[in-house]
Design an enzyme around this catalytic site. Sequence first.
Site, PDB file in Angstrom:
ATOM      1  N   GLU A 125       8.757  19.299 -24.581  1.00 19.54           N
ATOM      2  CA  GLU A 125       8.139  19.406 -23.550  1.00 19.54           C
ATOM      3  C   GLU A 125       8.375  20.831 -22.739  1.00 19.54           C
ATOM      4  OE1 GLU A 125       5.466  17.588 -22.714  1.00 19.54           O
ATOM      5  OE2 GLU A 125       5.730  15.686 -23.324  1.00 19.54           O
TER       6      GLU A 125
ATOM      7  N   LYS B 258       2.559  11.742 -11.144  1.00 16.76           N
ATOM      8  CA  LYS B 258       1.630  10.713 -11.901  1.00 16.76           C
ATOM      9  C   LYS B 258       2.681   9.468 -12.306  1.00 16.76           C
ATOM     10  CE  LYS B 258      -1.210  13.781 -14.674  1.00 16.76           C
ATOM     11  NZ  LYS B 258      -1.594  14.200 -16.066  1.00 16.76           N
TER      12      LYS B 258
ATOM     13  N   ARG C   4      -3.653  22.286 -14.473  1.00 13.45           N
ATOM     14  CA  ARG C   4      -2.951  21.215 -14.924  1.00 13.45           C
ATOM     15  C   ARG C   4      -3.312  20.753 -16.049  1.00 13.45           C
ATOM     16  NH1 ARG C   4      -0.320  16.502 -11.093  1.00 13.45           N
ATOM     17  NH2 ARG C   4       1.138  15.758 -12.594  1.00 13.45           N
TER      18      ARG C   4
ATOM     19  N   ASN D 205      -1.342  19.568 -21.267  1.00 15.64           N
ATOM     20  CA  ASN D 205      -1.735  18.471 -22.358  1.00 15.64           C
ATOM     21  C   ASN D 205      -1.502  19.254 -23.498  1.00 15.64           C
ATOM     22  OD1 ASN D 205      -2.335  16.115 -20.760  1.00 15.64           O
ATOM     23  ND2 ASN D 205      -3.991  17.016 -19.917  1.00 15.64           N
TER      24      ASN D 205
ATOM     25  N   HIS E 274      -0.947  17.427 -26.609  1.00 14.46           N
ATOM     26  CA  HIS E 274      -0.955  16.083 -26.397  1.00 14.46           C
ATOM     27  C   HIS E 274      -2.289  15.350 -26.961  1.00 14.46           C
ATOM     28  CE1 HIS E 274       2.313  16.932 -23.860  1.00 14.46           C
ATOM     29  NE2 HIS E 274       2.532  15.522 -23.602  1.00 14.46           N
TER      30      HIS E 274
ATOM     31  N   HIS F 126      -0.875  12.277 -28.818  1.00 16.59           N
ATOM     32  CA  HIS F 126      -1.241  10.782 -28.331  1.00 16.59           C
ATOM     33  C   HIS F 126      -1.791  10.152 -29.288  1.00 16.59           C
ATOM     34  CE1 HIS F 126      -0.760  11.731 -23.800  1.00 16.59           C
ATOM     35  NE2 HIS F 126       0.202  11.518 -24.113  1.00 16.59           N
TER      36      HIS F 126
ATOM     37  N   ARG G  83       0.560  -1.319  -0.124  1.00 18.02           N
ATOM     38  CA  ARG G  83       0.160  -0.023  -0.007  1.00 18.02           C
ATOM     39  C   ARG G  83       0.664   1.142   0.113  1.00 18.02           C
ATOM     40  NH1 ARG G  83      -3.278  -3.189   3.563  1.00 18.02           N
ATOM     41  NH2 ARG G  83      -5.351  -3.633   2.404  1.00 18.02           N
TER      42      ARG G  83
ATOM     43  N   HIS H  85       7.870  10.583 -28.199  1.00 12.10           N
ATOM     44  CA  HIS H  85       6.627  11.118 -27.454  1.00 12.10           C
ATOM     45  C   HIS H  85       6.792  12.591 -27.848  1.00 12.10           C
ATOM     46  CE1 HIS H  85       3.753  12.156 -24.818  1.00 12.10           C
ATOM     47  NE2 HIS H  85       4.613  13.234 -24.315  1.00 12.10           N
TER      48      HIS H  85
ATOM     49  N   LYS I 110       6.323  23.631 -13.881  1.00 14.47           N
ATOM     50  CA  LYS I 110       5.777  22.553 -13.861  1.00 14.47           C
ATOM     51  C   LYS I 110       5.204  22.535 -12.636  1.00 14.47           C
ATOM     52  CE  LYS I 110       4.253  17.812 -14.445  1.00 14.47           C
ATOM     53  NZ  LYS I 110       4.475  16.577 -15.120  1.00 14.47           N
TER      54      LYS I 110
ATOM     55  N   GLU J 185      -5.224  17.631 -11.326  1.00 12.11           N
ATOM     56  CA  GLU J 185      -5.565  18.001 -12.771  1.00 12.11           C
ATOM     57  C   GLU J 185      -6.978  18.318 -12.918  1.00 12.11           C
ATOM     58  OE1 GLU J 185      -3.234  15.711 -15.505  1.00 12.11           O
ATOM     59  OE2 GLU J 185      -4.633  16.152 -17.344  1.00 12.11           O
TER      60      GLU J 185
HETATM   61  N1  LIG Z   1       4.394  10.604 -15.030  1.00 11.85           N
HETATM   62  C1  LIG Z   1       4.334  11.818 -15.989  1.00 11.85           C
HETATM   63  O1  LIG Z   1       3.845  12.762 -15.536  1.00 11.85           O
HETATM   64  C2  LIG Z   1       4.918  11.673 -17.266  1.00 11.85           C
HETATM   65  C3  LIG Z   1       5.039  12.884 -18.102  1.00 11.85           C
HETATM   66  C4  LIG Z   1       5.563  12.801 -19.366  1.00 11.85           C
HETATM   67  C5  LIG Z   1       5.931  11.481 -19.979  1.00 11.85           C
HETATM   68  N2  LIG Z   1       5.600  10.350 -19.117  1.00 11.85           N
HETATM   69  C6  LIG Z   1       6.141   8.939 -19.507  1.00 11.85           C
HETATM   70  O2  LIG Z   1       7.423   8.937 -19.873  1.00 11.85           O
HETATM   71  C7  LIG Z   1       8.067   7.815 -20.777  1.00 11.85           C
HETATM   72  C8  LIG Z   1       8.994   8.638 -21.630  1.00 11.85           C
HETATM   73  O3  LIG Z   1      10.091   8.817 -21.057  1.00 11.85           O
HETATM   74  P1  LIG Z   1      11.616   9.343 -21.634  1.00 11.85           P
HETATM   75  O4  LIG Z   1      11.275  10.365 -22.646  1.00 11.85           O
HETATM   76  O5  LIG Z   1      12.315   9.637 -20.611  1.00 11.85           O
HETATM   77  O6  LIG Z   1      11.845   8.025 -22.292  1.00 11.85           O
HETATM   78  P2  LIG Z   1      12.303   6.497 -21.730  1.00 11.85           P
HETATM   79  O7  LIG Z   1      12.380   6.313 -20.521  1.00 11.85           O
HETATM   80  O8  LIG Z   1      11.519   5.659 -22.663  1.00 11.85           O
HETATM   81  O9  LIG Z   1      13.928   6.738 -22.178  1.00 11.85           O
HETATM   82  C9  LIG Z   1      14.265   6.699 -23.528  1.00 11.85           C
HETATM   83  C10 LIG Z   1      15.693   5.805 -23.973  1.00 11.85           C
HETATM   84  O10 LIG Z   1      16.788   6.901 -23.308  1.00 11.85           O
HETATM   85  C11 LIG Z   1      17.383   5.682 -22.607  1.00 11.85           C
HETATM   86  N3  LIG Z   1      18.203   6.752 -21.775  1.00 11.85           N
HETATM   87  C12 LIG Z   1      17.871   7.017 -20.384  1.00 11.85           C
HETATM   88  N4  LIG Z   1      18.602   7.825 -19.877  1.00 11.85           N
HETATM   89  C13 LIG Z   1      19.634   7.963 -20.776  1.00 11.85           C
HETATM   90  C14 LIG Z   1      20.856   8.513 -20.583  1.00 11.85           C
HETATM   91  N5  LIG Z   1      21.135   9.589 -19.532  1.00 11.85           N
HETATM   92  N6  LIG Z   1      21.865   8.629 -21.514  1.00 11.85           N
HETATM   93  C15 LIG Z   1      21.497   7.828 -22.578  1.00 11.85           C
HETATM   94  N7  LIG Z   1      20.360   7.049 -22.770  1.00 11.85           N
HETATM   95  C16 LIG Z   1      19.306   7.240 -21.881  1.00 11.85           C
HETATM   96  C17 LIG Z   1      16.794   4.747 -21.968  1.00 11.85           C
HETATM   97  O11 LIG Z   1      17.356   3.458 -21.720  1.00 11.85           O
HETATM   98  C18 LIG Z   1      15.560   4.475 -23.300  1.00 11.85           C
HETATM   99  O12 LIG Z   1      16.227   3.724 -24.048  1.00 11.85           O
HETATM  100  C19 LIG Z   1       6.603   7.663 -21.592  1.00 11.85           C
HETATM  101  O13 LIG Z   1       6.175   6.551 -21.010  1.00 11.85           O
HETATM  102  C20 LIG Z   1       5.771   8.716 -20.843  1.00 11.85           C
HETATM  103  O14 LIG Z   1       4.320   8.098 -20.906  1.00 11.85           O
HETATM  104  C21 LIG Z   1       5.078  10.435 -17.790  1.00 11.85           C
HETATM  105 ZN   LIG Z   2       4.251  14.680 -22.733  1.00  7.44          ZN
END
Ligand SMILES: NC(=O)c1ccc[n+]([C@@H]2O[C@H](COP(=O)([O-])OP(=O)(O)OC[C@H]3O[C@@H](n4cnc5c(N)ncnc54)[C@H](O)[C@@H]3O)[C@@H](O)[C@H]2O)c1
Ligand SMILES: [Zn+2]
Length: 359
Positions: free
Chosen positions: A181, A139, A237, A241, A244, A248, A117, A261, A223, A233
Amino acid sequence: LELRHPSGMTRIAAGDGAIGGEMSAVGGWLEGRRVFVVSSPTVLRLHGELVREVVAGALEAPILVVPDGEPAKSLDQARRLWSEMLAAGGKRDSRIVAFGGGSVGDLAGFVAGCFLRGVELIQIPTTLLAQVDASVGGKTGVNMPDAKNSVGLFHHPFAVLADSRVLATLPPAELRSGLVEVIKMAALLDLDLLGRVERDLDDLLAGDPVALAPVVVAAIRAKAGVVERDPDERDERRLLNFGHTLGHGLEAALGYDGLLHGEAVAYGMLFALRLAATRGLATSDAERLKRLLGRLGLEALPQVAFETVLAAIARDKKGRETGLPWVLPARLGRGSIHQDVGQAELEAELSAFLGSPWG
Ligand SMILES: NC(=O)c1ccc[n+]([C@@H]2O[C@H](COP(=O)([O-])OP(=O)(O)OC[C@H]3O[C@@H](n4cnc5c(N)ncnc54)[C@H](O)[C@@H]3O)[C@@H](O)[C@H]2O)c1
Ligand SMILES: [Zn+2]
């Protein structure tokens, strides 16, 4: 920085050397405890030493490895981590450290939020996107086979350590994706930041840590402010989007394979500018944002069928019974939510956009 939220407060340290500066606070948090590090192979290979230093004071710090990128975000991975944590003696006051991109952070946050939990975690985001966006705001979640981010919960971290130094190894496309972003938040919330990104774009795209550090700090500040004012949200907040809804839709229509993304969101913002133009957005504002997005050198928009994108937009999880909310800039520095984009208008604009995204 500090981010106040309904369940307490998150410490956020960002910029060059952010991890080093927080070592004493982190030391107290993990001292004498079992700390599960969740990370992925690429991140461990490039920066494993760093996280081992962070958790050196823990009682034990097993490393739980999940796949790089989006495949980490599945219920199967979550279930495996919960099993491993139980088998290793994980308790309610064990800790989790998420060390990786947004995928690792979203999974680890979800795993932490549900395990017994809820156990505390620290986010150490290693991509630009994760530093400025995914790690901040609580999130968390995983994907269902056809529905991204569809299972999750709010679980705010104890701390976020967004150290610019880890960004040096990011591939250029990942940097670009994160910058989108940043531009999104700057365009809606912080015109000084927008000006800085315009001025320093070449250095930012080259991954220069001196240029990146203040941009990361400003974007997180923007942010965090929004999240503090509207953690659930309900209102402001939702502005985050921007770009997005179509973004998306494009990602889903391309099977999450074809655009990063941030790249999809950039096209989403371009599309939003079209819808905004008929609602009073000044041409000069639209042109300014378009010019900046143009300088990113995005991948060309892949061929994608109009009907597929339209269907994906209709399934958007932001959709309400009352219609789909579109975030459109009223002017740079101020966005608003529009529920009044009718189906005929959407179809006409989308069809024109897919034929010629840059207009
Ligand atoms: N929770 C939230 O509020 C929120 C907001 C925006 C996005 N997201 C989520 O985040 C995800 C995308 O995250 P992302 O863009 O970080 O991509 P990712 O986590 O998929 O990483 C992309 C690639 O970069 C590599 N990588 C990571 N750090 C590295 C570094 N320092 N040097 C070299 N390579 C590195 C990873 O291994 C991976 O292959 C999506 O699933 C999205 O839905 C969540
Ligand atoms: Zn985004």
